[in-house]
Write an enzyme that holds these catalytic residues in place. Structure first.
Site, short mmCIF file in Angstrom:
data_model
loop_
_atom_site.label_atom_id
_atom_site.label_comp_id
_atom_site.label_asym_id
_atom_site.label_seq_id
_atom_site.Cartn_x
_atom_site.Cartn_y
_atom_site.Cartn_z
N ASP A 237 -2.51 -1.35 -3.74
CA ASP A 237 -3.01 -0.21 -4.52
C ASP A 237 -2.03 0.10 -5.66
OD1 ASP A 237 -0.92 0.91 -3.13
OD2 ASP A 237 -2.11 2.45 -2.12
N MET B 68 0.87 -1.18 0.00
CA MET B 68 0.00 0.00 0.00
C MET B 68 0.91 1.24 0.00
SD MET B 68 -3.36 0.00 0.02
CE MET B 68 -3.93 -1.55 0.70
N HIS B 69 0.81 2.06 -1.02
CA HIS B 69 1.71 3.23 -1.03
C HIS B 69 1.15 4.47 -1.72
CE1 HIS B 69 2.49 1.93 -5.14
NE2 HIS B 69 2.98 3.14 -5.35
N ARG B 70 -0.06 4.40 -2.32
CA ARG B 70 -0.56 5.57 -3.06
C ARG B 70 -0.82 6.73 -2.10
NH1 ARG B 70 -0.17 5.58 -7.78
NH2 ARG B 70 0.33 3.50 -8.41
N ARG C 191 7.21 5.29 1.83
CA ARG C 191 6.23 6.37 2.03
C ARG C 191 5.24 6.01 3.14
NH1 ARG C 191 3.52 10.49 -0.78
NH2 ARG C 191 4.73 10.32 -2.66
#
Ligand code: UD1
Length: 365
Positions: free
Chosen positions: A283, A204-206, A239
């Protein structure tokens, strides 16, 4: 014909590796690689060069992170110097990360033939930084290499002349096909103590999901729910790690039972983890395609996808939001076997890079 290929961020490396291999085999092509340095550390960059058999980049711009304007402006200035010195016949860019439009603009303006691999993808969501990068790049490049049917439709809608557009398949799948057997021999499952099909893999990084406290809290709840069914392996992006710390949620994440937290993984380790997962929660852009090829169910936490073939033909389910209740329902259904078998999209056969090399030689050498 001298081709300069641009890489900058993690999702570029597995796309350029098979192209560089195909170009290097071709007697009429000299292939060189420019790394802009958006991703710069061992885990986000160097390990991929080693594992994918890429040579050390011929040029490293060392630009690093920062705001998108900072990144693009510095890449453009540094890339111009390389082009003036090298005078390539052709510049090749891939995907949709910040260096993709930045380098295309410089190269096209200098009158150098410039081609975009993975063209025509559109999510329709202009708040995604990648969507703007895709539109700019496709609007100016000389040749556009397309991975799936939707790309042909999108480019036709944007009035791109047919002779610029080539439906060739997916270079990222070339890497997967090339390295799948090698990845199968990797010891990552043993190392972290999980068995094939007995865990859920997660990334998950968006910015849309992980830059806000609410999104991060929803992610924690989703992991807690999922961990009641299966062990969770979370390959967490820098992130996301940084933001978990920023919002003081890192301790809560670490305290979840039945969860293994891993940092960013190497290409071979992550491929092995994907190939053996019961389900993938993500994502990411590229993982939607890789899971479709591997026929592993994938829940993608996005409202839209620029890769609709993964939903139409593949194993991908779009989750409109991070709402833990609807996620729980969908996840339980998939784990009970209510999933799609999926078929592999046309031309995702491991031969795309050779097709691109042949088209470029025929047109420009
Ligand atoms: C970028 C791409 C995205 C891609 C993703 C894959 C754009 C617009 N976005 O997003 O399309 O899916 O890469 O990873 O180009 N960091 C490190 N080490 C590194 C590089 C970055 O720790 O080697 C950290 C930094 O704290 C940085 C953060 O990761 O601030 C985000 O990096 P950035 O390149 O800005 O964007 P990504 O979210 O990685």
């Amino acid at each position: 014909m001298k081709i300069l290929s641009v890489v900058g961020a993690r999702p570029n490396f597995m796309k350029i590796a098979p192209l560089h291999r195909a170009f290097s085999k071709h007697p009429k092509i000299t292939s060189k690689i420019v790394h802009t340095g958006q991703h710069y550390d061992e885990k986000m960059s160097d390990i991929f060069f080693n594992q994918l058999g890429l040579p050390k980049p011929h040029f490293h711009l060392g630009i690093g992170g920062g705001s998108h304007t900072h990144q693009k402006a510095h890449v453009m200035l540094a890339f111009e110097k390389i082009l003036l010195k090298e005078q390539p016949d052709l510049v090749l860019v891939v995907g949709d990360v910040n260096p993709t439009p930045a380098c295309s603009i410089v190269s096209v303006k200098m009158g150098i033939k410039t081609v975009h691999v993975e063209a025509g993808l559109r999510s329709g969501d202009r708040s995604m930084p990648e969507e703007i990068n895709r539109i700019i790049t496709d609007a100016i490049c000389d040749d556009l290499f397309v991975t799936e049917h939707s790309g042909l439709i999108n480019l036709a809608k944007e009035n791109v002349p047919d002779e610029k557009v080539h439906f060739v398949g997916n270079v990222m799948i070339d890497s997967l096909v090339h390295f799948r057997k090698k990845a199968a021999r990797d010891s990552i499952l043993k190392k972290i103590g999980v068995k094939s099909k007995e865990y859920i893999l997660m990334t998950m990084h968006r910015p849309h999901n992980v830059d806000y406290e609410k999104g991060l809290k929803d992610i924690l709840q989703i992991i807690k729910n999922a961990a009641k069914h299966k062990h969770i392996v979370f390959a967490i992006h820098p992130r996301t790690t940084n933001n978990m710390k920023k919002f003081k949620l890192d301790k809560k994440l670490e305290a979840i039972k039945n969860l293994t937290l891993l940092g960013p993984q190497g290409y071979l380790q992550f491929l092995k983890l994907m190939d053996n997962a019961a389900l993938i929660i993500t994502d990411s852009g590229g993982i939607q395609e890789e899971t479709t090829f591997l026929q592993v169910p994938c829940m993608t936490f996005r409202d839209t996808t620029e890769r609709p073939v993964t939903v139409e033909l593949g194993t991908n389910f779009l989750m409109q939001d991070l709402n833990p209740v609807s996620v729980k329902k969908q996840m339980e259904a998939i784990l009970k076997g209510k999933t799609k078998k999926g078929i592999i999209p046309p031309l995702w056969d491991g031969q795309t890079s050779e097709r691109i090399a042949n088209i470029l030689v025929e047109k420009y050498a």
